[in-house]
Write a protein that holds these residues in place. Sequence first.
Motif, PDB file in Angstrom:
ATOM      1  N   ASN A   1      74.753  51.287  67.076  1.00 14.10           N
ATOM      2  CA  ASN A   1      75.529  50.593  68.103  1.00 14.10           C
ATOM      3  C   ASN A   1      76.641  49.783  67.445  1.00 14.10           C
TER       4      ASN A   1
ATOM      5  N   ASP B   1      76.644  53.051  72.532  1.00 14.07           N
ATOM      6  CA  ASP B   1      75.909  51.909  73.046  1.00 14.07           C
ATOM      7  C   ASP B   1      74.465  51.981  72.568  1.00 14.07           C
TER       8      ASP B   1
ATOM      9  N   SER C   1      83.728  45.653  69.008  1.00 12.21           N
ATOM     10  CA  SER C   1      83.032  44.380  68.872  1.00 12.21           C
ATOM     11  C   SER C   1      83.949  43.323  68.278  1.00 12.21           C
TER      12      SER C   1
ATOM     13  N   PHE D   1      82.660  45.603  76.591  1.00 13.09           N
ATOM     14  CA  PHE D   1      82.923  46.650  75.591  1.00 13.09           C
ATOM     15  C   PHE D   1      83.380  47.945  76.256  1.00 13.09           C
TER      16      PHE D   1
ATOM     17  N   ASP E   1      77.786  46.785  67.829  1.00 17.63           N
ATOM     18  CA  ASP E   1      77.523  45.401  67.421  1.00 17.63           C
ATOM     19  C   ASP E   1      76.789  45.342  66.088  1.00 17.63           C
TER      20      ASP E   1
ATOM     21  N   ASP F   1      78.320  49.128  78.974  1.00 18.03           N
ATOM     22  CA  ASP F   1      77.895  47.808  78.511  1.00 18.03           C
ATOM     23  C   ASP F   1      77.528  46.922  79.696  1.00 18.03           C
TER      24      ASP F   1
END
Length: 323
Positions: free
Chosen positions: A99, A131, A228, A198, A101, A202
Amino acid sequence: MNLLDPAGLDCLAALAEAGSFERAAQLLSITQSAVSQRLRSLETEVGHLLVVRSRPLQLTEPGKVLLRYARQLQGLRADAARELGASLQREERLPIAVNADSLATWVLPALDPLVHQGQRQGFSLELVVDDQDFTHDRLRQGEVLGCVTTVAQALRGCGCQALGAMRYVAVASPLFLSRQVSQGLHAGNFSQVPFIVFNRKDDMQAQWVSRAFGVRQPRLRERFVPSSEAGARAAVMGWGIAVLPELLAQPLIQREELAPVRPEVWIDVALYWHHWRLGGADDACPSTPGADAPSPSLLDQLGQALAQGAHAALRQPEARAAG
């Protein structure tokens, strides 16, 4: 079914990766006609159409089954070459899905030693971004050999390891907060305040609002920023409220570029590492006394590196006190 032709499986994997016969031929350093011939031979061998000749190419369901097998074969080949100290004719790619992040915070430092090892041993990592709730689908469809995901249940033939929890907090620039929500964010005004999102997969912002104000399925003013790091930068620039990983937000809070919004509210997202079992140390039978321990596969090493990086960066469950 007889043993499948490795060259045909390599063509299938290249087609899935490249999306066209031309680019697949470039990846394999062969002609387009050779790619077509090897694919037709594989389709004849298994008795199924494997690829839909569209733009871009699409794999059929039987094609996805064989793609999983092809990816695992590539991983085994890279493991064998590594253990034998041999060089591969073509650098093997080990695709894993993560993902965004995690990629922006802890994954790159965790994998850095393996990347340098791969440069010496003839394999390379390919990081596929999606995601965190959808990376598992890419594993199921055979696109990747492993994934970082929120899904806890392992697929048949896969291993699963808990990594820890990534905490998400709401932040915004101090100037934005003073101008847009000078009386504070509350149930009566959140729907008029822009949130940085995002992409359309999201739902982290909606989850945070639901937890903060007890509102089911809140409707938000969304500003989409599909990165991010760029989403954090947009928050610093005053585009709206962002629900960011604490790992990404904390340095910006310390520099007073961002300020917490309702700091008593956060979301912890548990992450897991899944990978196909390729016959490495995870799958070995208990060794007999005096026998050499099996060498961990590349995917096992990836899992170990990610687990170590996650243990240092993510929130871990508190150990229970001994009774």
